[in-house]
Scaffold this active site. Structure first.
Site: not given
Ligand SMILES: NC(=O)c1ccc[n+]([C@@H]2O[C@H](COP(=O)([O-])OP(=O)(O)OC[C@H]3O[C@@H](n4cnc5c(N)ncnc54)[C@H](O)[C@@H]3O)[C@@H](O)[C@H]2O)c1
Length: 262
Positions: A140, A153
């Site tokens: 991130s 985080y």
């Molecule tokens: N959305 C943002 O702004 C953003 C920014 C930077 C990084 N990220 C990173 O991107 C990645 C994807 O996030 P996203 O934005 O799609 O969010 P999201 O919440 O839509 O998706 C995250 C997914 O991870 C799954 N998950 C949660 N706990 C879990 C576990 N213990 N085992 C397996 N799966 C699990 C959830 O069920 C969900 O399907 C993450 O690592 C997040 O930290 C997101």
């Protein structure tokens, strides 16, 4: 010809958000994919919608036995595993003084331990596959720059970047390990009104876009879309990035560049 023809890739957190978009894109580029998540109903539906090149497996990334089963599903169903996207992640906002140790560790278990267990379990299978494997760890912006309220985080995402470098050294020369640092991305994670939901629809032109308003101050003046991260994951998984390992790509609309004043 697809950019991932013949590849078998396990993607975690693939029931929704960036993970499911990556799964669709990878299959469109010729890969077979295993979608892992704890949202079983949504994950199964996503795999069915993608079709014959996709399978769903229940995978809590903090559970080592789940990882062993998930890697086995890839090998049994598709013959090998030569790609991993460690995408699952969770987030919680709280100032340091108000965050409990339990809450801190809950985030560490998914984001940090989960990424470690994924690499630990997938690497032997990738070595056995014999070819050029790839691991992409989703870190991130918060792993590179501070962000208020995100002590747990941010520290897990910093750890993901650190372990990406170590893994790249240990996995070289046949397996490449890289990371992506997204900025704000339109998924349920950035949609507080629907954090437990499955979709984050793009508003129609002219309609208010609260998600983008939060990111209005960054150079590109909007939130990123999941496919803009998925294309970076495709690049790091495919041969176009063949000389990259142990590093990360920032996909953040210019957020990291500095403060845009005017
Ligand atoms: N959305 C943002 O702004 C953003 C920014 C930077 C990084 N990220 C990173 O991107 C990645 C994807 O996030 P996203 O934005 O799609 O969010 P999201 O919440 O839509 O998706 C995250 C997914 O991870 C799954 N998950 C949660 N706990 C879990 C576990 N213990 N085992 C397996 N799966 C699990 C959830 O069920 C969900 O399907 C993450 O690592 C997040 O930290 C997101």
């Amino acid at each position: 010809m697809g950019k991932l023809d013949g590849r078998v890739v396990l993607i975690t957190g693939a029931a929704r958000g960036q993970g499911v978009v990556e799964a669709r894109l990878f299959v469109a580029e010729g890969a077979r994919v295993v979608l892992g998540d704890i949202l079983d109903e949504a994950g199964k539906a996503a795999a069915e919608e993608i079709g014959d090149a996709a399978r769903y497996v229940h995978l809590d990334v903090s559970n080592e036995d789940d990882w062993k089963r998930a890697v086995q599903v890839a090998v049994t169903e598709f013959g090998k595993l030569d790609g991993l996207v460690n995408n699952a992640g969770i987030l919680a906002f709280a100032p340091i003084e108000e965050m409990s140790a339990e809450e801190y560790l809950r985030i560490v278990h998914v984001n940090q331990l989960g990424t470690f267990l994924g690499m630990k379990t997938a690497l032997p299978a990738m070595r056995a596959a014999g070819g050029k494997g790839t691991i992409v760890n989703i870190a991130s912006y918060a792993g590179l720059a501070g962000m208020e309220g995100l002590v747990a985080y941010a520290s897990t995402k910093g750890a993901v970047l650190a372990m990406t470098r170590v893994a790249a050294l240990e996995a070289a020369p046949n397996i490449r390990v890289n990371a992506i640092c997204p900025g704000g991305v339109r998924t349920p994670m950035t949609n507080p009104g629907d954090i437990d939901g499955l979709t984050s629809p793009v508003p129609a032109p002219g309609e208010p876009d609260p998600a983008s308003e939060i990111f209005g101050g960054i150079p590109l003046a909007r939130i990123g879309e999941p496919d803009e991260i998925a294309t970076a994951a495709l690049y790091l998984t495919g041969g176009d990035s063949s000389y990259m390992t142990g590093t990360h790509i920032v996909v953040d609309g210019g957020w990291m560049a500095g403060v845009k004043l005017f």
